[in-house]
Write a protein that holds these residues in place. Structure first.
Motif, PDB file in Angstrom:
ATOM      1  N   ALA A 139       0.975  -1.136  -0.037  1.00 29.44           N
ATOM      2  CA  ALA A 139       0.002  -0.112   0.143  1.00 29.44           C
ATOM      3  C   ALA A 139       0.867   1.129   0.015  1.00 29.44           C
ATOM      4  CB  ALA A 139      -0.795   0.123   1.215  1.00 29.44           C
ATOM      5  N   PHE A 162       4.912  13.385  12.864  1.00 37.27           N
ATOM      6  CA  PHE A 162       5.766  12.550  12.320  1.00 37.27           C
ATOM      7  C   PHE A 162       6.213  12.800  10.865  1.00 37.27           C
ATOM      8  CE2 PHE A 162       3.394   8.405  11.156  1.00 37.27           C
ATOM      9  CZ  PHE A 162       2.503   8.964  10.214  1.00 37.27           C
ATOM     10  N   THR A 167      -9.808   1.619   0.756  1.00 39.60           N
ATOM     11  CA  THR A 167      -9.124   1.364   1.866  1.00 39.60           C
ATOM     12  C   THR A 167     -10.292   1.645   3.129  1.00 39.60           C
ATOM     13  OG1 THR A 167      -7.418   2.100   3.341  1.00 39.60           O
ATOM     14  CG2 THR A 167      -7.895   3.442   1.684  1.00 39.60           C
TER      15      THR A 167
END
Ligand SMILES: Cc1cc2nc3c(=O)[nH]c(=O)nc-3n(C[C@H](O)[C@H](O)[C@H](O)COP(=O)(O)O)c2cc1C
Length: 367
Positions: free
Chosen positions: A26, A137, A271
């Motif tokens: 993915a 992040f 998804t």
């Protein structure tokens, strides 16, 4: 190979592209490009491992498509000029040498921009501040700024950016196909989503109208690249709004998947947090099943929590042709080989993605 595992380890063709099995990596943003958005040697080695580890298909992280509003993250790779496109050649060469195939994911961040070196403002369908907070992040902090509402010219530029990037991906970079990022809260999904799209022109309104930009991007990209594998990623949830559900329920899914199929995509990539869960709160079918029902002729990629082989096989039973793994592929870049050889699978360690989600040396040592 057990009969069940055969479901995911047998070959599959998307258009005239042959995949050696039905397992894909993915798309995962790893903010490991140069500041100028060029793919690096570290990235080439990172992507190569998945091909060596037996994945039939690898989808890149989201690549920004223009030098205006598309970039979302510092150190995000791009396809916005020839130099960026040519930097991908080293990656595609390595993946191909390992008998893998690589699709480029084309991404426009829209309002979720938290690091764009071309523009100080973000742009989106409407001037609505995104929910949630920026991702630490990926070097973000605090709230997202309120974006400016895109003009017709901004929209035309964005479409053009997708088309030109797709052309570069196929002619200069050596990619095998194109995935348009229509999911997870980024620009195309902002247009699709009721509360972020408050426009009353041809780009807003009911769900079919809100899908217009995605359909126009598909059309422009198809014109630019011709008959190469081309698809769209679709989700309900967003990186900044995990629990969002389409208000239109199954009827919305019919419009979305049916219209994409009519637009001539070769694949749809759905998804969800858990791909097997009912798509809507009232129970009923998963998004995978709905996509299969409303786009019966289109190749279907399913993603979301499918790390256990039994879950991956179940997604195939629900109609997926290909199963895409995210975090499980980070933990096991050789997931397909391990499955075929009956070796145990490692658990995902979230430390890989901290404090910054860039590619770690420890990962490169994994395979
Ligand atoms: C670090 C990380 C980065 C991601 N970046 C992207 C991205 O660039 N494009 C995208 O469509 N999805 C992105 N995703 C979502 C994954 O493709 C996938 O949908 C998610 O991890 C759920 O699948 P999984 O349960 O197999 O991990 C990212 C996920 C992670 C963990």
């Amino acid at each position: 190979m057990s009969t069940n595992n055969e479901q995911i380890l047998t070959p599959f063709d998307i258009g005239n592209l042959h995949l050696r099995n039905r397992l894909a990596v993915a798309p995962m943003t790893r903010v490991s490009a140069t500041e100028q958005g060029l793919a690096t040697d570290t990235m080439a080695r990172y992507y190569e491992r998945f091909a060596k580890g037996g994945f039939g298909l690898v989808i890149t992280e989201g690549l920004y498509t223009d030098q205006r509003f598309a970039q979302g993250y510092a150190f995000q790779p791009g396809l916005s000029d020839d130099e960026q496109a040519l930097a991908w050649r080293a990656v595609t060469d390595r993946v191909h040498a390992a008998q893998g195939t690589l699709f480029a994911q084309l991404m426009h961040a829209g309002a979720l921009n938290q690091g764009n070196r071309f523009m100080t403002q973000s742009a989106a369908p409407s001037a609505v501040r995104p929910k949630g907070t920026q991702m630490a992040f990926y070097y973000g902090q605090g709230q997202y700024p309120v974006p400016q509402a895109m003009s017709d010219e901004d929209i035309a530029d964005a479409i053009d950016g997708f088309a030109r990037s797709a052309k570069r991906a196929m002619t200069l970079s050596g990619f095998d196909g194109i995935e348009i990022h229509g999911a997870n809260g980024y620009l195309l999904d902002q247009f699709l989503t009721d509360y972020t799209n408050q426009r009353d022109d041809r780009w807003g309104g009911d769900v079919r109208q809100r899908l217009n930009l995605t359909l126009e991007v598909v059309k422009a990209v198809r014109q630019a690249v011709g008959p190469v594998p081309l698809g769209v990623r679709i989700s309900q949830s967003k990186v900044n709004d995990y629990t969002h559900k389409w208000a239109e329920g199954d009827a919305g899914a019919e419009v979305i998947f049916g219209s994409l199929a009519d637009a001539g995509v070769d694949f749809i990539h759905v998804t969800e947090f858990e791909a097997w869960a009912p798509a809507f709160p009232d129970g009923g079918d998963s998004l995978v099943s709905l996509a299969r029902r409303f786009a019966p002729q289109v190749a279907l990629i399913a993603n979301g929590g499918l790390n256990a082989p039994e879950r991956a096989v179940q997604a195939r039973r629900e109609g997926a042709d290909i199963v895409a793994l995210g975090k499980a592929a980070l933990a096991n870049p050789d997931w397909p080989k391990r499955l075929a050889n009956g070796q145990p699978l490692a658990d995902f360690d979230p430390a890989i993605l901290g404090p910054i989600a860039n590619i770690k040396d420890s990962e490169l040592a994994l395979a």
